[in-house]
Design an enzyme around this catalytic site. Structure first.
Site, PDB file in Angstrom:
ATOM      1  N   LYS A 189      48.186  12.437 164.372  1.00  0.00           N
ATOM      2  CA  LYS A 189      48.901  12.620 165.577  1.00  0.00           C
ATOM      3  C   LYS A 189      50.631  13.356 164.859  1.00  0.00           C
ATOM      4  CE  LYS A 189      45.829  10.901 168.337  1.00  0.00           C
ATOM      5  NZ  LYS A 189      44.999  11.941 168.766  1.00  0.00           N
ATOM      6  N   ASP A 218      38.419  14.108 167.310  1.00  0.00           N
ATOM      7  CA  ASP A 218      40.242  14.318 167.903  1.00  0.00           C
ATOM      8  C   ASP A 218      41.035  15.725 167.223  1.00  0.00           C
ATOM      9  OD1 ASP A 218      42.154  12.802 168.893  1.00  0.00           O
ATOM     10  OD2 ASP A 218      42.895  12.012 167.263  1.00  0.00           O
ATOM     11  N   CYS A 271      40.224   9.616 177.876  1.00  0.00           N
ATOM     12  CA  CYS A 271      38.914   9.584 177.767  1.00  0.00           C
ATOM     13  C   CYS A 271      37.241  10.202 177.787  1.00  0.00           C
ATOM     14  CB  CYS A 271      39.744  11.043 178.761  1.00  0.00           C
ATOM     15  SG  CYS A 271      41.161  11.017 179.488  1.00  0.00           S
ATOM     16  N   ARG A 284      40.459  -0.966 168.659  1.00  0.00           N
ATOM     17  CA  ARG A 284      39.736   0.319 168.032  1.00  0.00           C
ATOM     18  C   ARG A 284      39.653  -0.097 166.412  1.00  0.00           C
ATOM     19  NH1 ARG A 284      42.766   5.158 168.890  1.00  0.00           N
ATOM     20  NH2 ARG A 284      43.786   5.281 170.433  1.00  0.00           N
ATOM     21  N   HIS A 320      44.266  18.986 170.213  1.00  0.00           N
ATOM     22  CA  HIS A 320      43.901  18.185 170.004  1.00  0.00           C
ATOM     23  C   HIS A 320      42.156  17.482 170.877  1.00  0.00           C
ATOM     24  CE1 HIS A 320      45.096  13.860 172.387  1.00  0.00           C
ATOM     25  NE2 HIS A 320      43.887  13.252 171.507  1.00  0.00           N
ATOM     26  N   ARG A 368      50.799   3.875 170.884  1.00  0.00           N
ATOM     27  CA  ARG A 368      51.752   4.842 170.349  1.00  0.00           C
ATOM     28  C   ARG A 368      53.169   4.505 171.652  1.00  0.00           C
ATOM     29  NH1 ARG A 368      50.343   9.135 171.798  1.00  0.00           N
ATOM     30  NH2 ARG A 368      48.461   8.748 172.910  1.00  0.00           N
ATOM     31  N   TYR A 417      51.103   0.127 164.301  1.00  0.00           N
ATOM     32  CA  TYR A 417      49.984   0.687 164.809  1.00  0.00           C
ATOM     33  C   TYR A 417      49.569   1.585 164.206  1.00  0.00           C
ATOM     34  CZ  TYR A 417      47.139   2.102 168.716  1.00  0.00           C
ATOM     35  OH  TYR A 417      45.716   3.486 169.177  1.00  0.00           O
ATOM     36  N   SER A 432      44.439  11.317 175.464  1.00  0.00           N
ATOM     37  CA  SER A 432      44.008   9.754 174.580  1.00  0.00           C
ATOM     38  C   SER A 432      42.601   9.494 175.962  1.00  0.00           C
ATOM     39  CB  SER A 432      44.952   8.945 174.656  1.00  0.00           C
ATOM     40  OG  SER A 432      45.733  10.057 173.376  1.00  0.00           O
TER      41      SER A 432
HETATM   42  C1  OXD Z   1      44.987   9.257 170.386  1.00  0.00           C
HETATM   43  C2  OXD Z   1      44.425   8.831 169.266  1.00  0.00           C
HETATM   44  O1  OXD Z   1      46.027   8.111 171.603  1.00  0.00           O
HETATM   45  O2  OXD Z   1      43.165   9.876 168.885  1.00  0.00           O
HETATM   46  O3  OXD Z   1      44.880  10.048 171.166  1.00  0.00           O
HETATM   47  O4  OXD Z   1      44.726   7.523 168.893  1.00  0.00           O
HETATM   48 MN    MN Z   2      43.471  11.901 170.655  1.00  0.00          MN
END
Ligand code: OXD
Ligand code: MN
Length: 586
Positions: A206, A277, A250, A370, A226, A69, A197, A248
């Site tokens: 998002k 998420d 974590c 991913r 989130h 991102r 991406y 993100s």
């Molecule tokens: C992020 C995702 O970047 O969930 O938070 O992809």
């Molecule tokens: Mn996320």
């Protein structure tokens, strides 16, 4: 066939703007998706993987300059800069439309416009919201078909309503200098150009489910967060639900699909994954907070995902999955990433598609590579996942990646104090966004990159929701799985053993255990976190739970600096909580 007049009018306008050679409406049928998969394989956009080992799975590589991102190129285009707030990039909506339409002009020439009607949340559920994404990327169509519910049923559910979100995506030339991810919350519109991406182009995720939806939630009295959602089933069959926000990369996906330690499994404990998420939360008729996961799949970080860290995520990727920027194992036409196992393939291509030799020490998969996997593949997907009515939340958990400051777990003093705890969240940055990795940055409620309006108003909205929830409000906690000892080793085993902490959290919600008051909130008594079966001593646990006043007094300086940018907009309740913390630290 599109019958909705507002959709038709906008699609026509966008056709005139982008000038596609062909237009294809995504109907959601397997036959159509199959045709698109075949086309993408033919052009090299996707590689079909070993059908026996990974049925229905594909590999895709993004451009090398387009792997995460782009927060510095993400804009909230509200009428005034103040409405976007100091933590967002802002652009005047008129200027933004002009610039974006210039970039999008003729961008689909020689290409196909795919029209994706999608539902965030089960189609037709009261919780759900609808979007239309236009794209010139088959990769986007196929990812959206995993991450959301797409197709004719969505148009049917929309009927002639004008309540839907517009999304225009143009790959253009993947020019990083002209890459813009722009949101127009006041027009329910998203425009994303020059990226391929996922986080920038799967507009349901998002862009809609967080940035636009947080704005809608503020105006309509609900919350878009989130957060993962999990259900913890006790041996007596009772299930309690927790929503948890982490920045993100974590470990949200890992926690959401946690497998309890063996001892707990034998006792009958089980974790159900509702989402990994995003959570949309509303106050139900019973006055409690109810949450749904608006997504239909997992867009998870591949590196580090393995049989030990997250067997459920790994199982989810075994069919119908799109892998992005991982290693291609040429021997058996499968995929690999760092941390999958200790046997990197010998005959392989790295994420860029170059011959790759693991023994030379360079990483094969991109750190933000991913998998896009269907939620229904997950062995512990909650029976409530598709119900559309949501699940009642008992506890809200905030967390981050902190070497020192935050203890393993603490409970806030009440909802208002919990909002303060969320507002001071800070974490070391990861590869999920471009920029330096490992720098501590403030990330309130893990929403800094995702809040579609002024963050000070967002805090006020949280406070408002607390007032409405009253004594039915979930309790708010903070956790930190990442505390380091003086030698730089993790002090807590994490992964499945995090359930030991969740148990304490739920015990607190049920009033079953006492706690120790500290200046920042309540921490467990060392006897109340079960250490049986793990290599953590009572002394280490005491250290993990320690609240160091010196460290926190430094933290106070950071908080003051962070809050400064909100000026008078910072809610008085938050200021009062901050003053309270400071005086307790004296
Ligand atoms: C992020 C995702 O970047 O969930 O938070 O992809
Ligand atoms: Mn996320």
């Amino acid at each position: 066939m599109i019958k909705n007049a507002s959709v038709l009018a906008w699609v026509e306008e966008m056709k005139k703007l982008t000038n596609p050679d062909h237009v294809v409406l995504i109907d959601g049928s397997e036959a159509q998706l199959d045709e698109l998969r075949a086309q993408a394989v033919k052009t090299g956009e996707m590689i079909k993987l070993n059908e026996e080992k990974l049925p229905g799975c594909y590999l895709h590589r993004t451009a090398v300059n387009d792997v995460a991102r782009v927060e510095d190129r993400t804009f909230i285009c509200t009428d005034t800069k103040e409405n976007a707030g100091p933590t967002n990039n802002w652009m005047d909506p008129n200027e933004a439309y002009k610039m974006l339409y210039d970039i999008a002009k003729g961008a689909y020439a020689g290409r196909t416009m795919y029209i994706i009607p999608y539902s965030m949340g089960p189609v037709g559920s009261e919780f759900s919201k609808i979007g239309i994404e236009l794209t010139d990327s088959i990769y986007v169509v196929l990812n959206m078909a995993i991450m959301t519910r797409v197709g004719a049923a969505v148009l049917e559910a929309l009927g002639d309503s004008t309540d839907w979100v517009k999304g225009l995506h143009c790959k253009c030339d993947i020019d990083a200098e002209k890459r813009y991810i722009c949101h127009f919350p006041q027009d329910n519109t998203i425009i994303s150009v020059n990226s391929g991406y996922g986080g920038n182009v799967l507009l349901g995720k998002k862009c809609f489910a967080l940035r636009i939806a947080s704005f809608l939630g503020k105006n309509e009295g609900w919350m878009a967060e989130h957060m993962l959602i999990l259900g913890l089933e006790k041996p007596n069959g009772e299930i309690k639900y927790i929503a948890a926000a982490f920045p993100s990369a974590c470990g949200k996906t890992n926690l959401a699909m946690l497998i309890p330690p063996e001892k707990y499994r034998n006792m009958g404990y089980k974790v159900w994954c509702v989402g990994d998420d995003i959570a949309w939360m509303r106050i139900g008729e019973d006055g409690r907070l109810w949450a749904v996961n608006p997504e239909n799949g997992f867009f998870g970080v591949a590196p580090g995902t393995n049989e030990k860290s997250n067997p459920n995520a790994l199982a989810s990727t075994k069919s119908g999955t799109i892998f992005t920027n991982v290693v291609h194992n040429l021997d058996d036409n499968t995929v690999w990433w760092e941390g999958l196992d200790k046997n990197p393939p010998k005959n392989a291509l790295n994420w860029k598609g170059e011959p790759w030799d693991a023994s030379k020490g360079e990483k094969g998969a991109h750190p933000n590579s991913r998998f896009t996997a269907p939620a229904k593949n997950c062995p512990c997907i909650s029976p409530e996942f598709d119900s559309g009515k949501g699940v009642p939340i008992s506890a809200i958990v905030f967390g981050g990646r902190r070497a020192k400051a935050a203890p393993l777990v603490y409970e806030s003093r009440n909802w208002q104090n919990g909002v303060f705890v969320g507002s001071i969240m800070a974490s070391e940055t990861t590869a999920a966004a471009t920029g330096a990795v490992g720098v501590v940055r403030n990330d309130p409620m893990a929403m800094k990159p995702f809040c579609g309006y002024n963050m000070a108003d967002y805090f006020a909205h949280w406070l408002e929701m607390g007032k409405k929830l009253g004594d039915k409000a979930p309790k708010i906690f903070n956790v930190n799985w990442f505390r380091l000892d003086d030698e730089g080793n993790f002090m807590w085993p994490g992964f499945g053993d995090n359930m030991r902490v969740l148990n304490w959290i739920l015990d607190r919600c049920e009033g079953k255990v006492d706690a120790v008051e500290t200046p920042i909130g309540y921490v467990p008594k060392t006897d109340d976190i079960d250490l049986d079966g793990i290599d953590v001593t009572k002394e280490t646990l005491a250290e993990l739970l320690d609240v160091d006043k010196d460290v926190w007094n430094k933290e106070v300086e950071n908080i003051a600096k962070f809050y400064e940018q909100f000026g008078d907009k910072l809610p008085a309740e938050i200021k009062a909580e901050f003053e309270g913390l400071k005086s307790r630290l004296q």
